[in-house]
Design a protein around this motif. Sequence first.
Motif, PDB file in Angstrom:
ATOM      1  N   GLY A 101       7.606 -31.756  10.995  1.00  0.00           N
ATOM      2  CA  GLY A 101       8.331 -32.690  10.000  1.00  0.00           C
ATOM      3  C   GLY A 101       9.009 -33.790  11.054  1.00  0.00           C
ATOM      4  N   PHE A 102       8.825 -34.969  10.706  1.00  0.00           N
ATOM      5  CA  PHE A 102       9.494 -36.111  11.445  1.00  0.00           C
ATOM      6  C   PHE A 102      10.371 -36.799  10.453  1.00  0.00           C
ATOM      7  N   TYR A 103      11.527 -37.160  11.098  1.00  0.00           N
ATOM      8  CA  TYR A 103      12.482 -37.843  10.093  1.00  0.00           C
ATOM      9  C   TYR A 103      12.711 -39.572  10.936  1.00  0.00           C
ATOM     10  N   PHE A 104      11.651 -40.345  10.295  1.00  0.00           N
ATOM     11  CA  PHE A 104      11.591 -41.664  10.925  1.00  0.00           C
ATOM     12  C   PHE A 104      12.107 -42.754  10.154  1.00  0.00           C
ATOM     13  N   THR A 132      20.774 -46.090   4.657  1.00  0.00           N
ATOM     14  CA  THR A 132      19.766 -45.690   5.629  1.00  0.00           C
ATOM     15  C   THR A 132      18.620 -45.499   5.125  1.00  0.00           C
ATOM     16  N   LEU A 133      17.653 -46.447   5.667  1.00  0.00           N
ATOM     17  CA  LEU A 133      16.163 -46.253   5.113  1.00  0.00           C
ATOM     18  C   LEU A 133      15.349 -45.456   6.122  1.00  0.00           C
ATOM     19  N   LYS A 134      15.617 -43.973   6.096  1.00  0.00           N
ATOM     20  CA  LYS A 134      14.803 -43.054   6.742  1.00  0.00           C
ATOM     21  C   LYS A 134      14.077 -42.093   5.839  1.00  0.00           C
ATOM     22  N   ALA A 135      12.703 -41.781   6.057  1.00  0.00           N
ATOM     23  CA  ALA A 135      12.016 -40.896   5.393  1.00  0.00           C
ATOM     24  C   ALA A 135      11.717 -39.644   6.286  1.00  0.00           C
ATOM     25  N   GLN A 136      11.668 -38.302   5.576  1.00  0.00           N
ATOM     26  CA  GLN A 136      11.164 -37.012   5.973  1.00  0.00           C
ATOM     27  C   GLN A 136       9.531 -37.174   5.809  1.00  0.00           C
ATOM     28  N   PHE A 143       9.597 -37.887   1.751  1.00  0.00           N
ATOM     29  CA  PHE A 143      10.634 -38.003   0.849  1.00  0.00           C
ATOM     30  C   PHE A 143      12.098 -38.342   1.447  1.00  0.00           C
ATOM     31  N   TYR A 144      12.863 -38.948   0.692  1.00  0.00           N
ATOM     32  CA  TYR A 144      14.280 -39.003   1.058  1.00  0.00           C
ATOM     33  C   TYR A 144      15.105 -37.825   0.794  1.00  0.00           C
ATOM     34  N   ASP A 199      13.872 -36.926  -3.008  1.00  0.00           N
ATOM     35  CA  ASP A 199      13.295 -37.785  -3.778  1.00  0.00           C
ATOM     36  C   ASP A 199      12.047 -38.292  -3.082  1.00  0.00           C
ATOM     37  N   ILE A 200      11.087 -37.471  -3.908  1.00  0.00           N
ATOM     38  CA  ILE A 200       9.544 -37.770  -3.200  1.00  0.00           C
ATOM     39  C   ILE A 200       9.184 -39.369  -3.253  1.00  0.00           C
ATOM     40  N   ILE A 201       8.654 -39.949  -2.090  1.00  0.00           N
ATOM     41  CA  ILE A 201       8.006 -40.993  -1.708  1.00  0.00           C
ATOM     42  C   ILE A 201       6.601 -41.089  -2.158  1.00  0.00           C
TER      43      ILE A 201
END
Length: 115
Positions: A36-39, A25-29, A16-17, A5-7
Amino acid sequence: MKNIDIIYRNESGIAFYWKTSKQGTLKAQVIFRDMGFYFTLDQLKEFAYLSEASLAQQPCNDCPAPRDCRSLLLKTPLNDVDLAVSRQEVYEIQDLLDQTILRMEMQAFMQTALN
């Protein structure tokens, strides 16, 4: 693209998610320049602060293209990872981070308001 799901996206990257991530879990790629970072939201805010701080660095004295030269050191929330970026890239990364943070905060607020 059906697993995400693009943010937000801009010319330099995308946030995106993953649809497979756990609810709550509120983390975004966040992907830019082939990285790429997953934060979490807090890590994204820290990264945005660090990107702002990187703009205080001065380019090389006789740099022919100070806006495009990758002479700035952009720290990340990961202690062992720093990036060499140009001033223009920092502006684009800031836009990506700021818009991602804004949209994640809006989503978190909406989830809280609906519960």
